[in-house]
Design an enzyme around this catalytic site. Sequence first.
Site, PDB file in Angstrom:
ATOM      1  N   HIS A 141       5.214   3.354  -1.760  1.00 27.74           N
ATOM      2  CA  HIS A 141       4.929   2.029  -3.115  1.00 27.74           C
ATOM      3  C   HIS A 141       6.147   1.730  -3.540  1.00 27.74           C
ATOM      4  O   HIS A 141       6.083   0.943  -4.788  1.00 27.74           O
ATOM      5  CB  HIS A 141       4.375   2.483  -4.044  1.00 27.74           C
ATOM      6  CG  HIS A 141       2.199   2.395  -2.887  1.00 27.74           C
ATOM      7  ND1 HIS A 141       2.519   3.639  -2.828  1.00 27.74           N
ATOM      8  CD2 HIS A 141       1.818   1.710  -3.337  1.00 27.74           C
ATOM      9  CE1 HIS A 141       1.054   3.569  -2.531  1.00 27.74           C
ATOM     10  NE2 HIS A 141       0.741   2.567  -2.471  1.00 27.74           N
ATOM     11  N   GLY A 192       5.215   0.361   3.297  1.00 22.81           N
ATOM     12  CA  GLY A 192       4.198   1.076   3.374  1.00 22.81           C
ATOM     13  C   GLY A 192       2.636   0.591   2.656  1.00 22.81           C
ATOM     14  O   GLY A 192       1.629  -0.077   4.097  1.00 22.81           O
ATOM     15  N   HIS A 193       2.303  -0.549   2.044  1.00 18.30           N
ATOM     16  CA  HIS A 193       1.665  -1.011   1.735  1.00 18.30           C
ATOM     17  C   HIS A 193       2.794  -2.652   1.066  1.00 18.30           C
ATOM     18  O   HIS A 193       3.279  -2.981   0.160  1.00 18.30           O
ATOM     19  CB  HIS A 193       1.519  -0.681  -0.125  1.00 18.30           C
ATOM     20  CG  HIS A 193       0.062  -1.483  -0.438  1.00 18.30           C
ATOM     21  ND1 HIS A 193       0.086  -2.692  -0.398  1.00 18.30           N
ATOM     22  CD2 HIS A 193      -1.096  -1.047  -0.969  1.00 18.30           C
ATOM     23  CE1 HIS A 193      -1.247  -2.913  -1.270  1.00 18.30           C
ATOM     24  NE2 HIS A 193      -2.492  -2.098  -1.350  1.00 18.30           N
ATOM     25  N   HIS A 270      -6.345  -0.781   5.808  1.00 20.78           N
ATOM     26  CA  HIS A 270      -6.594  -0.844   4.731  1.00 20.78           C
ATOM     27  C   HIS A 270      -6.255  -2.629   4.171  1.00 20.78           C
ATOM     28  O   HIS A 270      -5.336  -2.741   4.081  1.00 20.78           O
ATOM     29  CB  HIS A 270      -5.140   0.067   3.266  1.00 20.78           C
ATOM     30  CG  HIS A 270      -5.355  -0.267   2.484  1.00 20.78           C
ATOM     31  ND1 HIS A 270      -5.380  -1.392   1.314  1.00 20.78           N
ATOM     32  CD2 HIS A 270      -5.882   0.838   0.932  1.00 20.78           C
ATOM     33  CE1 HIS A 270      -5.061  -0.388  -0.141  1.00 20.78           C
ATOM     34  NE2 HIS A 270      -5.834   0.916   0.190  1.00 20.78           N
ATOM     35  N   GLU A 322     -10.443   2.404   1.725  1.00 23.40           N
ATOM     36  CA  GLU A 322     -10.757   1.313   1.454  1.00 23.40           C
ATOM     37  C   GLU A 322     -10.500   0.432   2.605  1.00 23.40           C
ATOM     38  O   GLU A 322      -9.657  -0.416   2.564  1.00 23.40           O
ATOM     39  CB  GLU A 322      -9.893   1.719  -0.190  1.00 23.40           C
ATOM     40  CG  GLU A 322      -9.418   2.856  -0.583  1.00 23.40           C
ATOM     41  CD  GLU A 322      -8.521   2.778  -1.475  1.00 23.40           C
ATOM     42  OE1 GLU A 322      -7.277   2.467  -1.925  1.00 23.40           O
ATOM     43  OE2 GLU A 322      -8.934   2.045  -3.060  1.00 23.40           O
ATOM     44  N   GLU A 338     -13.278  -3.774  -2.087  1.00 22.60           N
ATOM     45  CA  GLU A 338     -12.396  -3.809  -3.664  1.00 22.60           C
ATOM     46  C   GLU A 338     -12.344  -4.675  -3.819  1.00 22.60           C
ATOM     47  O   GLU A 338     -12.237  -5.846  -3.216  1.00 22.60           O
ATOM     48  CB  GLU A 338     -11.095  -2.771  -3.306  1.00 22.60           C
ATOM     49  CG  GLU A 338     -10.550  -2.403  -4.099  1.00 22.60           C
ATOM     50  CD  GLU A 338      -9.086  -2.162  -3.514  1.00 22.60           C
ATOM     51  OE1 GLU A 338      -9.063  -0.967  -2.749  1.00 22.60           O
ATOM     52  OE2 GLU A 338      -7.945  -1.759  -4.705  1.00 22.60           O
ATOM     53  N   CYS A 340      -9.459  -5.962  -5.500  1.00 25.00           N
ATOM     54  CA  CYS A 340      -8.323  -6.033  -5.047  1.00 25.00           C
ATOM     55  C   CYS A 340      -8.417  -6.876  -3.333  1.00 25.00           C
ATOM     56  O   CYS A 340      -7.954  -8.349  -3.490  1.00 25.00           O
ATOM     57  CB  CYS A 340      -6.930  -4.989  -5.064  1.00 25.00           C
ATOM     58  SG  CYS A 340      -6.244  -4.515  -6.232  1.00 25.00           S
ATOM     59  N   CYS A 418      -5.602  -0.386 -10.200  1.00 20.27           N
ATOM     60  CA  CYS A 418      -5.768  -1.225  -9.559  1.00 20.27           C
ATOM     61  C   CYS A 418      -5.986  -2.765  -9.619  1.00 20.27           C
ATOM     62  O   CYS A 418      -5.175  -4.163 -10.151  1.00 20.27           O
ATOM     63  CB  CYS A 418      -5.367  -1.430  -7.994  1.00 20.27           C
ATOM     64  SG  CYS A 418      -6.454  -0.842  -7.192  1.00 20.27           S
ATOM     65  N   CYS A 419      -7.591  -2.645  -9.664  1.00 21.33           N
ATOM     66  CA  CYS A 419      -8.489  -4.386 -10.189  1.00 21.33           C
ATOM     67  C   CYS A 419      -8.339  -5.006 -10.801  1.00 21.33           C
ATOM     68  O   CYS A 419      -8.479  -5.487 -11.008  1.00 21.33           O
ATOM     69  CB  CYS A 419      -9.295  -3.718  -9.614  1.00 21.33           C
ATOM     70  SG  CYS A 419      -9.841  -2.996  -7.760  1.00 21.33           S
TER      71      CYS A 419
HETATM   72  O1  FUB Z   1      -2.228   1.563  -2.933  1.00 26.67           O
HETATM   73  C1  FUB Z   1      -2.611   0.851  -3.828  1.00 26.67           C
HETATM   74  C2  FUB Z   1      -3.270   0.154  -4.242  1.00 26.67           C
HETATM   75  O2  FUB Z   1      -4.154   1.182  -5.167  1.00 26.67           O
HETATM   76  C3  FUB Z   1      -4.123  -0.703  -3.599  1.00 26.67           C
HETATM   77  O3  FUB Z   1      -3.865  -1.663  -3.426  1.00 26.67           O
HETATM   78  C4  FUB Z   1      -5.803  -0.223  -3.640  1.00 26.67           C
HETATM   79  O4  FUB Z   1      -6.489   0.015  -2.769  1.00 26.67           O
HETATM   80  C5  FUB Z   1      -5.616   1.388  -4.476  1.00 26.67           C
HETATM   81  O5  FUB Z   1      -5.206   2.241  -3.575  1.00 26.67           O
HETATM   82 ZN    ZN Z   2      -8.027  -2.441  -7.085  1.00 29.41          ZN
END
Ligand code: FUB
Ligand code: ZN
Length: 650
Positions: A141, A192-193, A270, A322, A338, A340, A418-419
Amino acid sequence: MMKNTQPVSLKQVKIDKGFWGYYRDLAFSSMIPHQWRALNDDLSDAPPSYSLRNLRLAADRNRGLSSGETYQGPCFLDSDLAKWLEAAAGWLAARPDEQLEKSIDEVIDLLAAAQEADGYLNTFGSLVLGKNRWRNLRDEHELYCSGHLIEAAVAYFEATGKRRFIDIMERNVACIAEAFGREPGQRRGYPGHPELELALMRLFHVTGNPHHARLARYFIEERGQQPLYFEEEKKRAGREQADWPPYIRPPLRQYQAHKPLKEQQTLDGHAVRALYLLSGLVDVAAESGSSELMQTAERLWDNCIRHRLYVTGGVGSTHHGEAFTFDNHLPNGTAYAETCASIALVFAARRMLEVQPRSAIADVMERALYNNCLASVQLDGTRFFYVNPLQVWPSASQQEPDHWHVKPERQKWFGCACCPTNLIRLLSSLDRYVFTYNSQTIYQHLYIDSEAVFSMANGLVQLTCRTRYPADGAVTLHKDGAACRLAWRVPGWCRQHTLMQDGRQVVPDIENGYIQIDCPAGPVTVSLTFDMQPCRVTCDPAVPENIGKVCLQRGPLLYCLEEADQGRELWRLYLPDNSPVDLDWHQAWPGDIPGLKAAGYRQADGSVDSLYRFAETPELVPVRLNFVPYYVWGNRGPGEMLVWLHALPG
Ligand code: FUB
Ligand code: ZN
């Protein structure tokens, strides 16, 4: 294909009244201060965040003041702080606040202190990875956190005009640009994200620096190319990275990195990652003019909204990763949905609307905003849902592992938080979703009480929108200033609408679901009325979960049943097709939103006391059904909740 319209900038629209005025106040007066305490590990009975603590440690380490303490928490904690900063910047844009600005500036000082000499900036990286930075792009990340910090820096710059944060992040981007690319000595990696892609495009839009757009395009186009970077990375690491078992998801599909985006047919993996990626993809496709990339974006969007979207605007059908699963698989009781992911859907929708306003896209944006996103916060602003199910059975949540993620009540904070911070940045930037515009036409996608100013080809246009929406469907618009074209979305749920211009009814053209009129220079008043009769919603029969079921919607708001009104075992309830649905003003919720009521039935125990019965006709007992808006569910103590109930053919 270039974008046909652009979003508004941070100070262009004012929202401080009406339904969303209430939520914006709540965000500013309660959520932002509450979350600041959370980020400072200052909430009692809640898991610590560690965000600021880690940042202080990284800043100290960089100044040679190491205390020997180590990083704590998941590797992406910089992103929580970044989202808070972005939200706080949105607040400053709406109303100056010296104390808040001071707090933000102190965090920026810490970020500057934590930044390494070559621009690298990541507390987990500095404190844990050291020389091994970028070793595991798939999971660690670093690029994701940079993306969120860039977004915060852009918002702060737009709110205050101060460049310091932007400068820090441009140095960070220079460090990333040196490390990644197709030149000799560079890594051919990508996040990765996803998140950095859309953030780089935002940075490009405020700085005009084409390198940022080029880097975003590189990340989009390199993703999934052979040899697969994440496979190579794993080999290099010489150790096992924990993979998702293939029976859950084929390798790398979880990361949307199993093949190039242009070859991907469905929105997979995801859900937050997929939709941040889609947002960045739309921006890059539009900026580069690549029709192939734009077709990819359209295809992935269509797949999502046609087959993978909950009626609440939630996305992500499984807690395993997720993630999205497969077409028409939308389980209600184990939904992940979720917060997010739904916010990311709003981000993607806005970008799709910039390309070409189409009411069906704005419908999705509105659905997500008023239902999944808004339901994630308690009415007092201090508790949050991460997962937003469509059916809750507390016994299952407590005793069945595949329901553990479904909570019957909101939480103060989370180990992975995160949310909540994502929600406040959405609320504080809500103005960006109401309109998009070009030099000729202003498109209104959402009916939110607001005041706005636009610079158009013929000069300045002032627009005031007064409405109690979604309490009712009446919207009054006053336009003043230059001549321009105004376009308003006709919501997909609306069966009948009228438009009066300066007191006379007009029947304007509809294009792509928007009614449009040409306004002369000077003042014009337009009244729009959208019929808001409650309506029954049914689902494509290809979705097994919802066959024979119905749910209720009024305007953009979806409704549900709760144990607090109906007692336990909500699955026993039936709504007859011919039962009228009435507004219930005895149950008015914030924003003056009514409940709904209808005559229905409850299936009784029956005369045979055994699990299975032979040829017994169900006994249906008349009951009154009381529906509450989905966004307020779970505000009266933990209990069952149900969105889809049995329809009883009339
Ligand atoms: O991986 C970072 C954040 O944490 C993601 O966007 C959410 O889904 C949670 O896994
Ligand atoms: Zn979230």
